[in-house]
Design a protein around this motif. Structure first.
Motif, PDB file in Angstrom:
ATOM      1  N   VAL A 149       8.516  10.827  13.808  1.00 44.85           N
ATOM      2  CA  VAL A 149       8.188   9.659  12.996  1.00 44.85           C
ATOM      3  C   VAL A 149       6.762   9.273  13.355  1.00 44.85           C
ATOM      4  O   VAL A 149       6.506   8.778  14.461  1.00 44.85           O
ATOM      5  CB  VAL A 149       9.150   8.484  13.269  1.00 44.85           C
ATOM      6  CG1 VAL A 149       8.975   7.407  12.204  1.00 44.85           C
ATOM      7  CG2 VAL A 149      10.600   8.956  13.319  1.00 44.85           C
ATOM      8  N   ALA A 161       6.281   3.650  15.232  1.00 49.09           N
ATOM      9  CA  ALA A 161       6.502   3.441  13.798  1.00 49.09           C
ATOM     10  C   ALA A 161       7.386   2.214  13.569  1.00 49.09           C
ATOM     11  O   ALA A 161       8.070   1.722  14.477  1.00 49.09           O
ATOM     12  CB  ALA A 161       7.149   4.682  13.190  1.00 49.09           C
ATOM     13  N   ALA A 165      10.875   2.899   9.112  1.00 49.74           N
ATOM     14  CA  ALA A 165      10.525   4.321   9.149  1.00 49.74           C
ATOM     15  C   ALA A 165      11.457   5.082  10.089  1.00 49.74           C
ATOM     16  O   ALA A 165      11.925   6.186   9.770  1.00 49.74           O
ATOM     17  CB  ALA A 165       9.077   4.490   9.588  1.00 49.74           C
ATOM     18  N   ASP A 246       1.737   2.000   4.980  1.00 48.07           N
ATOM     19  CA  ASP A 246       0.903   2.531   6.047  1.00 48.07           C
ATOM     20  C   ASP A 246      -0.571   2.453   5.656  1.00 48.07           C
ATOM     21  O   ASP A 246      -0.931   1.907   4.607  1.00 48.07           O
ATOM     22  CB  ASP A 246       1.311   3.969   6.403  1.00 48.07           C
ATOM     23  CG  ASP A 246       1.025   4.981   5.294  1.00 48.07           C
ATOM     24  OD1 ASP A 246       0.264   4.653   4.353  1.00 48.07           O
ATOM     25  OD2 ASP A 246       1.554   6.102   5.368  1.00 48.07           O
ATOM     26  N   PRO A 252       7.276   4.494   4.262  1.00 45.68           N
ATOM     27  CA  PRO A 252       7.829   5.508   5.173  1.00 45.68           C
ATOM     28  C   PRO A 252       8.605   6.608   4.458  1.00 45.68           C
ATOM     29  O   PRO A 252       8.701   7.726   4.967  1.00 45.68           O
ATOM     30  CB  PRO A 252       8.761   4.684   6.071  1.00 45.68           C
ATOM     31  CG  PRO A 252       8.234   3.297   6.018  1.00 45.68           C
ATOM     32  CD  PRO A 252       7.683   3.133   4.634  1.00 45.68           C
TER      33      PRO A 252
END
Length: 406
Positions: A149, A161, A165, A246, A252
């Motif tokens: 991840v 993360a 996610a 992100d 994610p």
């Protein structure tokens, strides 16, 4: 998302271990049973009692004659997934070298040997993450089938993360990946047509249903592109799903293409569908557009707008991709399920859709929904969460692909 899944949660000596309690709670909120495994270094950051409280189970802090690693991650072990979150550079390097000198690395060695899925969420300072040896270790372990991840690179740190996610990747690792290798495009949200630089014509779609479908397809192994429109006017409630975007503007579980107008959504969807295996058209696309003013229209005057129909996205994609499985959505306001089914079948036959999800406009913005999954021969009623309906839709897409390949 994780109903019935057993997650062994490995915690190592990163400062991100302070987030472990909330992560364990979130895994359990999503339906998982969780048991903790901690290194000595992790215990210097967070007390095992905190992890015991978060998981409601005993925590493994040393490997004894009870062979805890085999019980958790061995052949026929308790865990369906071994999640290491956070994972330090030290731990990743040890796993790559088959060094098992902590409870976490011993469980990792055992899981890899027993083909128990392993998910790793790294957390460290960014220069450590960029070290050639660490990157090589990540590549090595990834080649063994371990899912990483990706961390969030912020403020000189490779931060762990988001919970969303991590949960999505754990669910993906634990599932059967019925959409593995498939490319699914999902449209979501509303569109908006500019009247002037300030005002728009839009609708009340929240995009929750489309995002839930994208998430469900990702969990089942798909590569997902989400063509996401604006979010319609909704009151702030403090509830609902989060948008963990992100640094590249992606979620994610999906590559995101943000659009505003119906024409932008059509163009972005056409591009995304060029090599897609399925399209789920969940967006509430405006039926009309208007020739907007380049300057703000002054208030207080009478105004008439000449509305022009927008192209039908589904019809355009069908013309360009005759064999592409397309799932349509049909929103009505009558509350009459028989009429909803008739309208859904009209759309299904016109565009050759795989099936249509019909619902009432009252569910816009809500976390729960009532819907009808309308196929050519039958219709099934669903009542529950939008996440649950998304799972039904993703499973139906997988079944369609399986029938086509069979």
């Amino acid at each position: 998302m994780l109903e019935g899944v057993n997650v062994a949660l490995g915690v190592t000596g990163s400062i991100a271990a302070v987030k472990t309690v909330e992560l364990a709670h979130e895994l359990r909120r999503q339906g998982a049973d969780v048991r903790g495994v901690m290194t000595d270094s992790a215990q210097g950051i967070i007390h095992p009692w905190a992890v015991e409280f978060a998981t409601d189970d005993d925590v493994v802090t040393e490997i004894t004659g009870s062979v805890e690693h085999v019980d958790l991650c061995g052949y026929d072990g308790w865990a369906d997934v071994f999640l290491i979150a956070p994972a330090t550079a030290n731990t990743v390097g040890k796993i790559a070298g088959a060094v098992d000198d902590t409870p976490v690395t011993t469980c990792a060695t055992t899981a890899l040997g027993a083909d128990t899925p392993v998910v790793i969420a790294p957390a460290m300072h960014e220069p450590m993450y960029d070290h050639p040896g660490v990157l090589e270790a990540i590549d090595t372990v990834s080649e063994w089938g371990v899912d990483f991840v990706d961390p969030r690179l912020e403020e000189g740190k490779a931060k762990i993360a988001s919970e969303e996610a991590i949960v999505c990747d754990v669910a993906r690792a634990a599932g059967d990946r019925s959409l593995e290798g498939e490319r699914v495009v999902v449209t979501s949200g509303a569109t908006a047509e500019a009247i002037d630089p300030v005002r728009v014509i839009t609708n009340r779609s929240s995009g929750k249903m489309g995002r839930a479908v994208a998430r469900a397809c990702y969990v089942r192994g798909a590569d997902v592109t989400l063509v996401h429109g604006v979010v319609g006017p909704r009151p702030i409630t403090g509830t609902g799903d989060s948008l963990e975007i992100d640094g590249d503007g992606n979620l994610p579980y999906a590559t995101v293409r943000n659009v505003e107008s119906a024409s932008e959504m059509l163009e972005a969807t056409r591009e995304a569908c060029a090599d897609a295996d399925a399209l789920v058209s969940a967006a509430a696309i405006g039926d009309y557009t208007v020739e907007g003013s380049d300057e703000k229209i002054r208030s207080g005057q009478e105004l008439s707008l000449a509305l022009e129909p927008t192209p039908k996205l589904i019809d355009t994609i069908r013309e360009e991709r005759p064999e592409l499985p397309i799932v349509g959505f049909k929103t009505e306001t009558s509350g009459d399920e028989r009429a909803m089914i008739e309208q859904a079948r009209t759309a299904l036959e016109r565009a050759g859709l795989a099936f249509v999800v019909a619902n009432d406009a009252s569910v816009m913005g809500a976390d729960r929904t009532t819907a009808l999954l309308v196929h050519a021969e039958d219709a099934a009623r669903y009542e529950g969460t939008k996440a649950g309906l998304a799972g039904e839709i993703a499973d139906s897409i997988a079944a369609i692909g399986g029938d086509a390949n069979g």
